[in-house]
Scaffold this motif. Structure first.
Motif, mmCIF file in Angstrom:
data_model
loop_
_atom_site.group_PDB
_atom_site.id
_atom_site.type_symbol
_atom_site.label_atom_id
_atom_site.label_comp_id
_atom_site.label_asym_id
_atom_site.label_seq_id
_atom_site.Cartn_x
_atom_site.Cartn_y
_atom_site.Cartn_z
ATOM 1 N N GLU A 198 23.926 -39.546 11.542
ATOM 2 C CA GLU A 198 22.423 -38.477 11.278
ATOM 3 C C GLU A 198 23.019 -37.498 12.557
ATOM 4 O O GLU A 198 21.593 -36.500 12.522
ATOM 5 C CB GLU A 198 21.460 -40.137 11.212
ATOM 6 C CG GLU A 198 19.706 -39.258 10.825
ATOM 7 C CD GLU A 198 18.749 -40.124 10.942
ATOM 8 O OE1 GLU A 198 18.020 -39.762 11.560
ATOM 9 O OE2 GLU A 198 19.721 -41.128 10.482
ATOM 10 N N VAL A 199 22.408 -38.210 13.763
ATOM 11 C CA VAL A 199 23.069 -37.067 15.184
ATOM 12 C C VAL A 199 24.029 -36.373 15.286
ATOM 13 O O VAL A 199 24.136 -34.419 15.411
ATOM 14 C CB VAL A 199 22.290 -37.765 16.124
ATOM 15 C CG1 VAL A 199 22.729 -36.728 17.729
ATOM 16 C CG2 VAL A 199 21.085 -38.653 16.145
ATOM 17 N N PHE A 200 24.778 -36.288 15.152
ATOM 18 C CA PHE A 200 26.330 -35.729 14.994
ATOM 19 C C PHE A 200 26.852 -35.224 13.524
ATOM 20 O O PHE A 200 27.907 -34.555 14.178
ATOM 21 C CB PHE A 200 27.242 -36.607 16.079
ATOM 22 C CG PHE A 200 26.762 -37.139 17.384
ATOM 23 C CD1 PHE A 200 26.194 -35.807 18.562
ATOM 24 C CD2 PHE A 200 26.290 -38.531 17.455
ATOM 25 C CE1 PHE A 200 25.585 -36.559 19.813
ATOM 26 C CE2 PHE A 200 25.986 -38.466 18.608
ATOM 27 C CZ PHE A 200 25.784 -37.926 20.187
ATOM 28 N N GLY A 201 26.861 -35.376 12.466
ATOM 29 C CA GLY A 201 27.209 -34.986 11.587
ATOM 30 C C GLY A 201 28.134 -36.113 10.860
ATOM 31 O O GLY A 201 28.670 -37.054 12.191
ATOM 32 N N LYS A 202 28.611 -35.491 9.547
ATOM 33 C CA LYS A 202 29.441 -36.452 9.492
ATOM 34 C C LYS A 202 30.825 -35.918 9.855
ATOM 35 O O LYS A 202 32.320 -36.543 9.048
ATOM 36 C CB LYS A 202 29.415 -36.649 7.701
ATOM 37 C CG LYS A 202 29.281 -37.124 7.570
ATOM 38 C CD LYS A 202 28.324 -37.728 5.780
ATOM 39 C CE LYS A 202 27.100 -38.296 5.153
ATOM 40 N NZ LYS A 202 27.129 -37.935 4.268
ATOM 41 N N ASP A 203 31.084 -35.118 10.173
ATOM 42 C CA ASP A 203 32.613 -34.226 10.778
ATOM 43 C C ASP A 203 33.491 -35.087 11.837
ATOM 44 O O ASP A 203 33.883 -34.397 11.925
ATOM 45 C CB ASP A 203 32.525 -32.915 10.659
ATOM 46 C CG ASP A 203 31.339 -32.277 11.782
ATOM 47 O OD1 ASP A 203 30.303 -33.475 12.034
ATOM 48 O OD2 ASP A 203 31.742 -31.365 12.172
ATOM 49 N N ILE A 204 32.516 -35.724 12.532
ATOM 50 C CA ILE A 204 32.423 -36.192 13.938
ATOM 51 C C ILE A 204 33.337 -38.042 14.036
ATOM 52 O O ILE A 204 32.714 -38.621 13.217
ATOM 53 C CB ILE A 204 31.845 -36.476 15.360
ATOM 54 C CG1 ILE A 204 31.071 -35.369 15.674
ATOM 55 C CG2 ILE A 204 31.649 -37.966 15.743
ATOM 56 C CD1 ILE A 204 30.396 -35.426 16.642
ATOM 57 N N PRO A 205 34.572 -38.279 14.027
ATOM 58 C CA PRO A 205 35.262 -39.341 13.994
ATOM 59 C C PRO A 205 34.372 -40.576 14.595
ATOM 60 O O PRO A 205 33.744 -40.683 15.593
ATOM 61 C CB PRO A 205 36.473 -38.778 14.541
ATOM 62 C CG PRO A 205 36.516 -37.924 14.819
ATOM 63 C CD PRO A 205 35.599 -37.481 14.820
ATOM 64 N N ILE A 206 34.037 -41.331 13.645
ATOM 65 C CA ILE A 206 33.506 -42.801 13.701
ATOM 66 C C ILE A 206 34.770 -43.982 13.955
ATOM 67 O O ILE A 206 35.454 -44.313 13.086
ATOM 68 C CB ILE A 206 32.679 -43.003 13.657
ATOM 69 C CG1 ILE A 206 31.461 -41.913 13.251
ATOM 70 C CG2 ILE A 206 31.931 -44.436 14.114
ATOM 71 C CD1 ILE A 206 29.646 -41.864 12.742
#
Length: 114
Positions: free
Chosen positions: A57-65
């Motif tokens: 929600e904060v960083f978007g879906k493009d950052i790998p988790i």
């Protein structure tokens, strides 16, 4: 007694403590992540779903988790032991004798897997 969880946000690159929270609720995480001045290249979390949801929600879906391997192996070992207990229960109450349960632990914790 109920477990008390705390939220710790660190920077692996800078080797710095970024924030501390009193609980691990999604709203607490959203507040703390919103106060950060940097945007990470990746996020490393344990397996608590609120962490993943708040990070997206904060960083978007493009950052790998990424889930750290300690929590993955702890989860796998817990599930294996639960399965082993279930098999032992069935063996005991169905009268199966001389049944040995396979051991997965040495395979999972092998240094070759790290």
């Amino acid at each position: 007694m109920k477990k008390q969880y705390h939220l710790v946000i660190t920077s692996i690159t800078d080797k710095a403590l970024l924030a501390l929270g009193n609980d691990r609720k999604k709203q607490t995480l959203l507040t703390l992540l919103g106060q950060l001045n940097t945007r990470p290249k990746a996020v490393c979390i344990d397996m608590w779903p609120a962490y993943r949801n708040a990070s997206r929600e904060v960083f978007g879906k493009d950052i790998p988790i990424v889930v750290d391997k300690f929590h993955v192996f702890a989860y796998l070992n817990r599930k294996i032991l639960e399965s082993k207990d279930l098999l032992e229960y069935r063996r005991k109450y169905n009268g199966v004798e001389n049944y040995s349960l396979p051991s997965f632990r040495p395979l999972l914790l092998s240094h070759k897997n790290f």
